[in-house]
Motif scaffolding. Sequence first.
Motif, PDB file in Angstrom:
ATOM      1  N   LYS A 159      34.530  39.768  36.674  1.00 16.59           N
ATOM      2  CA  LYS A 159      35.236  38.561  37.093  1.00 16.59           C
ATOM      3  C   LYS A 159      34.306  37.627  37.884  1.00 16.59           C
ATOM      4  CE  LYS A 159      38.799  39.225  39.688  1.00 16.59           C
ATOM      5  NZ  LYS A 159      40.095  39.692  40.115  1.00 16.59           N
ATOM      6  N   GLN A 160      34.359  36.367  37.507  1.00 18.90           N
ATOM      7  CA  GLN A 160      33.516  35.408  38.218  1.00 18.90           C
ATOM      8  C   GLN A 160      34.199  34.941  39.509  1.00 18.90           C
ATOM      9  OE1 GLN A 160      30.404  34.108  37.277  1.00 18.90           O
ATOM     10  NE2 GLN A 160      30.427  35.837  35.858  1.00 18.90           N
ATOM     11  N   MET A 161      33.434  34.775  40.550  1.00 24.58           N
ATOM     12  CA  MET A 161      33.967  34.254  41.804  1.00 24.58           C
ATOM     13  C   MET A 161      33.811  32.747  41.787  1.00 24.58           C
ATOM     14  SD  MET A 161      32.375  37.144  44.209  1.00 24.58           S
ATOM     15  CE  MET A 161      33.212  36.720  45.693  1.00 24.58           C
ATOM     16  N   TRP A 179      30.080  35.197  48.001  1.00 29.00           N
ATOM     17  CA  TRP A 179      30.793  36.457  48.234  1.00 29.00           C
ATOM     18  C   TRP A 179      30.915  36.770  49.722  1.00 29.00           C
ATOM     19  CZ3 TRP A 179      28.129  40.394  50.612  1.00 29.00           C
ATOM     20  CH2 TRP A 179      26.722  40.245  50.668  1.00 29.00           C
ATOM     21  N   SER A 214      33.351  40.705  41.569  1.00 30.50           N
ATOM     22  CA  SER A 214      34.641  40.409  42.194  1.00 30.50           C
ATOM     23  C   SER A 214      34.620  40.917  43.626  1.00 30.50           C
ATOM     24  CB  SER A 214      35.767  41.094  41.426  1.00 30.50           C
ATOM     25  OG  SER A 214      35.702  42.481  41.664  1.00 30.50           O
ATOM     26  N   GLN A 253      36.705  42.810  45.135  1.00 29.44           N
ATOM     27  CA  GLN A 253      37.022  44.226  45.229  1.00 29.44           C
ATOM     28  C   GLN A 253      35.819  45.086  44.867  1.00 29.44           C
ATOM     29  OE1 GLN A 253      39.949  45.237  46.576  1.00 29.44           O
ATOM     30  NE2 GLN A 253      38.778  47.171  46.640  1.00 29.44           N
ATOM     31  N   GLU A 254      35.073  44.616  43.871  1.00 29.24           N
ATOM     32  CA  GLU A 254      33.875  45.370  43.482  1.00 29.24           C
ATOM     33  C   GLU A 254      32.848  45.379  44.607  1.00 29.24           C
ATOM     34  OE1 GLU A 254      33.919  44.741  38.643  1.00 29.24           O
ATOM     35  OE2 GLU A 254      33.171  43.137  39.952  1.00 29.24           O
TER      36      GLU A 254
END
Lengths: 408, 188
Positions: free
Chosen positions: A2-4, A9, B121, B123-124
Amino acid sequence: MKQMENKSWKDMLSNHEVEPNPDLWNNIEGKLNRKNTLFFRKRYFSVAAMLIAFLGSGYLINLQLSEGDQPKVISQINTPSSTTEIPRIQSSLLPSFKEQILHSKQKLAKIKNGHGIQFAYAQSTSTPNAANIVEQSKNAESNPINEETVHQQPATIANESTGTPHQEKTLKGFLKDKESEEPSQLAENPESSEIENYWEPQVTEKTTNSNWIIASNLSLPNNGNSSNSNSVKTSLFDWENTDVPTFLPEQNLRRYTYSSRIETEIVAVKQIQGALSIVTGLHYFVENGNYQQENRTGTLNINELPGNYKYEQISIPLGLRYQLFRKTKFNSYIQSTYNLSVSQEYSNSITRTDLSDLYSKDHISLGVGLEYRFLNWIGIFAEPSFIQGIGKSNDHRTSIKTGLNIHF
Amino acid sequence: MGIFKSLDQETKIIKGCQKHKIAAQKALYDQYASKMLAICRRYAGNLPDSEDLLQEGFMLVFEKIDQYRFQGSFEGWLRRLFVNHSLQFLRKKVHMYSLSDLHTVSYDDFQEKYETEDSLSLQEILNYIDQLPEGYKVVFNLYVLDGYTHQEIAESLSISVGTSKSQLARAKMKLRLLLQQEVQKSIL
């Protein structure tokens, strides 16, 4: 994967949220309820305990001060005489005293018949026995005796008056009283002459001389110099220039003894720069007590008219406070104020001039205070102060102010 | 205008908490519980421990909220309190800071940018961080996510500044390894 979307991050992690279990709050609430109850109990009990302790200690301190500073008031008392000299003199005076009474009656009759006062006086002083009395009185080291009263009092009145009907009445009444009371007692019971009226310094019985400190900057003064026992001469007649050598000055004295004093103050303190603050507010002082009035005519005619009085003053303190140190919950300061009088009220039973002799309108005060903040917003303090009246060196008192500071 | 309103609201809530009003305490909890739970989660590594930390942390907040002087961000003050509380918890749980076996590694060797940040992600990332050894994870969380300096970390954990740097470097290296393994798995 999934791309942010457009977010680093790190930001994502920093702003990451995890929804807690709804039951968590219930657990926290249960604990908080117990803790809050304890907190409120602790707060109210501690405030109440502090107040009681401070009021109590202030009261005790002031009791101690007042006990150590009992006023000495000169009072007239009846005390058995311990000397043998006075009875001896009295016994020797008894015959002449009777003669003196007779002379006085004759004088009265002459006055009624239109003779001058001066003549009556001359008659009186020309009496050989009376001269002896005066001479013996002079020689005696002891206190004056009653017989002298009878001798001197008519002369005093005669000398200062011009023979008005009122004065005649006074003189007559005076002689009548003396004849009916003292002489008869002395004549009938010579032993009773051992009990004499005289003046001596006497510590008065302990009065309710307690000083209250009710807090919130509320103080209970203390060792007032000017008002523990205040003597005010309300009139003074100087006889020095007369030709009557045995007469003392005529005086009316009032002595004030306070029974309670309360001083309360509400002040606002505003910091202006660093450790320096300005202080202003409202100051109220009330003093209750009683006074004794003594009218001295010559050395003998003394009347005491005990009465109560009340003195109130409202003033505005203006001053500066400098913080000396501050450490955790303690801070200490030095404060100086000028108390500007707004109003002074006196009870009806005293005259304004009396107390204006005692108390200045304006005062300055200097105090050192120590404050303990037991809660963030409230602290207790004690501030010993010295208060000095402006323009009256003997109008000064000390005071221990204790109270509460509310910080907001 | 909205910002001022919310600030005003927050001030009211804090003052209510300082007066021990339960409604204000509930409002504060509602506003910050999820964020603080995320912080606890990062340090504790699992949800049950995180929830314990959250409860204890909020009790601590209500106890110490009198000390907040309305200077600086309240959320920052709150975060710091929860981080410190989490560290205390970890200290009790594991003696992870017996770091004498670690040799000091030059931090300059590991000044590399993460190339993976746009491809993972949340969560990852959290899962990877959880896989780090406790010592690495704490230093990484403190330095990278909570903005502590090495000096502050050293003081908080009672270690030297050099150790803090080396722990961070190893954490990054470990993360890189984990990520490379993940990439290789996805290729295969």
